[in-house]
Write a protein that holds these residues in place. Structure first.
Motif, PDB file in Angstrom:
ATOM      1  N   GLN A 171      75.828 -22.898  76.813  1.00  0.00           N
ATOM      2  CA  GLN A 171      74.734 -23.020  76.053  1.00  0.00           C
ATOM      3  C   GLN A 171      74.690 -23.253  74.457  1.00  0.00           C
ATOM      4  OE1 GLN A 171      72.776 -19.894  77.843  1.00  0.00           O
ATOM      5  NE2 GLN A 171      71.699 -20.729  79.338  1.00  0.00           N
ATOM      6  N   PHE A 172      75.552 -22.559  74.050  1.00  0.00           N
ATOM      7  CA  PHE A 172      75.815 -22.253  72.355  1.00  0.00           C
ATOM      8  C   PHE A 172      76.400 -23.838  72.111  1.00  0.00           C
ATOM      9  CE2 PHE A 172      78.653 -21.931  68.884  1.00  0.00           C
ATOM     10  CZ  PHE A 172      77.657 -21.331  68.061  1.00  0.00           C
ATOM     11  N   LEU A 173      77.371 -24.166  72.817  1.00  0.00           N
ATOM     12  CA  LEU A 173      77.922 -25.724  72.443  1.00  0.00           C
ATOM     13  C   LEU A 173      76.732 -26.721  72.442  1.00  0.00           C
ATOM     14  CD1 LEU A 173      80.754 -26.909  71.820  1.00  0.00           C
ATOM     15  CD2 LEU A 173      80.926 -27.336  74.222  1.00  0.00           C
ATOM     16  N   VAL A 174      76.130 -26.781  73.381  1.00  0.00           N
ATOM     17  CA  VAL A 174      75.085 -27.960  73.294  1.00  0.00           C
ATOM     18  C   VAL A 174      74.097 -27.642  72.386  1.00  0.00           C
ATOM     19  CG1 VAL A 174      73.077 -28.431  74.819  1.00  0.00           C
ATOM     20  CG2 VAL A 174      75.295 -28.241  76.032  1.00  0.00           C
ATOM     21  N   ALA A 175      73.490 -26.557  72.122  1.00  0.00           N
ATOM     22  CA  ALA A 175      72.573 -26.127  71.009  1.00  0.00           C
ATOM     23  C   ALA A 175      73.335 -26.567  69.591  1.00  0.00           C
ATOM     24  CB  ALA A 175      72.286 -24.609  70.967  1.00  0.00           C
ATOM     25  N   TRP A 176      74.756 -26.314  69.497  1.00  0.00           N
ATOM     26  CA  TRP A 176      75.497 -26.542  68.374  1.00  0.00           C
ATOM     27  C   TRP A 176      75.484 -28.065  68.155  1.00  0.00           C
ATOM     28  CZ3 TRP A 176      80.010 -29.243  67.037  1.00  0.00           C
ATOM     29  CH2 TRP A 176      80.409 -28.996  65.533  1.00  0.00           C
ATOM     30  N   ILE A 177      75.784 -28.797  69.285  1.00  0.00           N
ATOM     31  CA  ILE A 177      75.732 -30.452  69.190  1.00  0.00           C
ATOM     32  C   ILE A 177      74.441 -30.804  68.857  1.00  0.00           C
ATOM     33  CG2 ILE A 177      76.458 -32.314  70.499  1.00  0.00           C
ATOM     34  CD1 ILE A 177      78.659 -30.776  71.919  1.00  0.00           C
TER      35      ILE A 177
END
Length: 130
Positions: free
Chosen positions: A78-84
């Motif tokens: 979820q953090f990776l998707v939000a960061w992207i």
């Protein structure tokens, strides 16, 4: 007898194996598997146990992070998707356009004063023509 109860019910996660949640157990198993795989692949090539152990740790860390790290209540995916979304997909250039309401009101008042003067002059000119 003492029973631990989470203050926030959404933080509850069921412990399945060895006090780990299913997600943590799978990710730690993957981390161990990757470390063992790296060890058996690179041990004959490098012949240096210290270097091979560092490679094993470097290979296992991403999988361990996936299972155990939470940032602002988000899992790693979820953090990776939000960061992207925030860093790559949305534009970085923020344009600040200030609104000076006082100046806008002043200009509007000036326009109203000019219009009222014109109306007065127009009325005065009409009276003089008659």
């Amino acid at each position: 007898m003492e029973v631990k109860i989470n203050k926030e019910i959404r933080q509850y996660s069921e412990k399945i194996f060895f006090g780990l949640s299913l997600r943590q157990f799978i990710c730690s198993g993957l981390a161990c598997g990757v470390a063992v795989g790296i060890y058996f692949i690179f041990k004959p090539i490098l012949n240096n146990t210290g270097t091979v152990s560092w490679l094993c740790m470097a290979g296992a860390v991403p999988f361990a992070l996936l299972g155990f790290v939470k940032y602002n209540g988000m899992t790693a995916e979820q953090f990776l998707v939000a960061w992207i979304k925030s860093e790559i997909l949305t534009p970085k250039k923020l344009v600040f356009k200030p609104n000076n309401y006082y100046l806008d009101m002043y200009k509007q008042c000036e326009k109203n004063v000019k219009n009222s003067r014109r109306k007065k002059l127009f009325k005065k000119n009409k009276k003089q023509e008659k």
